[in-house]
Design an enzyme around this catalytic site. Structure first.
Site, mmCIF file in Angstrom:
data_model
loop_
_atom_site.group_PDB
_atom_site.id
_atom_site.type_symbol
_atom_site.label_atom_id
_atom_site.label_comp_id
_atom_site.label_asym_id
_atom_site.label_seq_id
_atom_site.Cartn_x
_atom_site.Cartn_y
_atom_site.Cartn_z
ATOM 1 C CE LYS B 86 -4.326 2.099 2.571
ATOM 2 N NZ LYS B 86 -5.166 1.261 3.629
ATOM 3 C CB SER B 164 -7.747 3.539 2.615
ATOM 4 O OG SER B 164 -7.747 3.365 3.791
ATOM 5 C CB SER B 188 -8.567 0.790 5.558
ATOM 6 O OG SER B 188 -8.834 2.387 6.169
#
Lengths: 100, 471
Positions: B86, B164, B188
């Site tokens: 990420k 997210s 997330s």
């Protein structure tokens, strides 16, 4: 009260507070001792919005300021909800300061 | 070594399977890396999953892995395995954008601890993966909330991947990486795991060092694996867990995986009303999952979740800590460059939270931790649907997507407030060919137990083996 109903309740009251709605002797379900709380919230919201404008006003449009106001109003309701949890002097915040 | 051309089917194998083939020299790390790189180039941007494909670095690492393995030096189950990170994890010399336009050109001169540990384990970084800008901390309410555009679930690209950790969810599900590292402040990892049909583990707070990861909320942020199986989550967590002097919140707790087998059935509690308000397919899949779990678990139905102010606590903490973490961004006015309209103003209210109100939230938080620990002490895990709906359509704001679904206990905020671990694994499909998930939540430090339960479920089912068809 479920989380969803809580959120709806907060949302409605926050919108009303943010819009500057005053409920005084209107025959609503609120009792007299709710009035001082509402006025205190309104005063707090106004003071916080004054600070937002002073610090960040140059970065926010009128529409954005309106949305900021709504979210701050919601935050004030959340803060009041948190005060309903009984805490004693010995109930410390959930972090620890340590020296090395 | 090994075949030069990799079948697409191989790219959907688990980390364990790939590692065994690499160790047996049936699969070349270089060929495997090249195949994932090609697939990232082909599908990554269409899925809104990729920020940067790290081709040069990946091939350098792959060749090094290949050389070591040929020399008989095998570092472990992740050696030669390509993964994505990420894009909030610092990677030396490669942009780390936080998904946000104001940080698009940001480059750090060091690696996050997780990146360093994965390199030491022999894993190969193939991509920095897309994310919701600033990990969603400013209150986005739409799928299009990254400068890379909306993340799309590969099961139906008209729908959101969940956030997210949008890129880690989509890339893992689409076979663009063997595994990914995501993060969770409140939902997330669990959300994209559910919406993309992958296995996502949110570890206990403090299990994995946060050094080098963008901070949204210092007391809520956690880094964790997103993989194609629960077992893989355990393998990856083994590599990244552990005390780090550069992160004072990281704990010197050993992570033993796999756990010693229990000499009894698992004790599972079903969180009361957790499926109430869920879409019919979510509810049905959850009930079928419980039937599958009954074969090896003792299940207690209708376990009441303590009625505590989870929402106000998690909102106050995230908003206050987020406003502080991004104070420079807010002061400069550069929040106006953010993608989602709500994000352009959404950070400012947090800057107005009074210190005493933040402290009140942190004091109530301690009580929540105690209440939840008392509850969880009776079980190996509590279960609930991971989300009450399938993924949201891309063209609706969240509140309009499924207005008649939702509600029930705030399982995700509660678990995050208390720093507890959870794993979401796929358990079926719902409308529009979209996956659904079941989450197992546990007491702090109980990841080995949660992984054992999830692994046992996956040995009895095959949802985690399903593959999306990509155009």
């Amino acid at each position: 009260m479920s989380e969803r109903r809580n959120r709806r309740q907060f949302g409605k009251e926050a919108v009303a507070l943010a819009a500057g709605a005053v409920v005084a002797g209107t025959g609503s379900a609120l009792g007299q001792d709710e009035q001082p709380k509402r006025d205190a919230r309104t005063i707090a919201l106004q003071a916080l919005m004054d600070m937002v404008r002073a610090r960040y006003g140059a970065h926010l449009s009128d529409e954005q300021l309106k949305r900021v106001r709504q979210k701050i109003a919601s935050g004030l309701f959340m803060a009041e909800a948190l005060k309903k949890t009984r805490l004693e002097n010995g109930d410390e915040p959930d972090f620890v300061f340590q020296t090395d | 070594m090994a075949q030069d051309r990799i079948d697409d089917g191989v790219l959907f194998a688990t980390v364990r399977e790939l590692g065994e083939r690499i160790r047996a020299r049936q699969l070349s790390p270089v060929a495997l890396t090249e195949a994932y790189l090609d697939r990232l180039e082909k599908y990554g941007r269409k899925l809104g999953a990729v920020v940067t494909v790290t081709r040069d670095l990946a091939l350098t690492e792959a060749r090094a892995a290949d050389k070591e393995i040929r020399a008989g030096k095998f570092r472990g189950p992740l050696h030669g395995i390509p993964y994505g990170a990420k894009d909030l994890l610092a990677t030396r010399g490669i942009p780390t954008t936080w998904g946000a336009e104001p940080y698009r050109k940001q480059v750090f001169d060091y690696d996050a601890t997780v990146i360093r540990k994965l390199r030491e384990a022999g894993a190969i970084l193939v991509a920095k993966l897309a994310m919701v800008e600033l990990a969603g901390g400013f209150g986005y309410n739409q799928a299009d909330a990254s400068f890379t555009g909306p993340g799309r679930t590969p099961w139906n690209t008209r729908f959101w991947s969940g956030g997210s950790s949008t890129g880690p969810g989509a890339a893992t599900a689409a076979g663009l990486v063997a595994f990914a590292i995501g993060s969770e402040t409140s939902g997330s990892i669990i959300t994209p795991a559910a919406y993309c049909g992958v296995s996502g583990l949110r570890p206990t707070y403090g299990r994995v060092s946060r050094h080098g990861a963008m901070a949204l909320s210092w007391t809520l942020d956690k880094l964790g694996p997103m993989c194609r199986s629960a077992e893989d989550c355990g393998l990856v967590l083994s590599a990244i867990a552990g005390r780090d002097p550069q992160d004072a919140s990281s704990a010197p707790r050993p992570f033993v995986f796999p756990a010693q087998p229990l000499q009894r059935r698992f004790r599972i509690g079903v969180i009361k009303d957790s499926a109430q308000g869920a879409q019919p397919a979510v509810r049905k899949n959850f009930e079928l999952s419980l039937q599958a779990l009954e074969k090896f678990c003792t299940i207690t139905a209708d376990v009441s979740f303590p009625d505590l102010p989870y929402g106000p606590v998690v909102s106050t903490v995230i908003n206050a800590e987020g406003a502080s973490a991004f104070r420079e961004l807010l002061n400069s006015g550069r929040a106006s460059q953010l993608r989602a309209a709500n994000d352009r103003w959404g950070g400012y209210p947090g800057a107005m939270i009074l210190a005493v109100d933040y402290l009140q939230a942190m004091r109530v938080r301690a009580k929540i931790k105690k209440a939840l620990d008392d509850l969880y002490a009776r079980f190996d895990a509590l279960v609930a649907p991971s989300r009450s709906t399938v993924a949201y359509p891309l063209d609706e704001t969240f509140e309009k997507a499924y207005p008649n679904s939702g509600g029930g206990p705030a399982v995700i905020p509660a678990g995050n407030i208390a720093g507890q671990p959870a794993i979401s694994i796929p358990n079926g499909f719902g409308p529009h060919n979209l996956p659904t998930g079941i989450q197992f939540t546990g007491r702090v430090w109980s990841e080995p137990r949660l992984l054992a339960i999830a692994h046992a479920y996956q040995q009895a089912t095959d949802w985690h083996r399903r593959r999306p068809k990509l155009a």
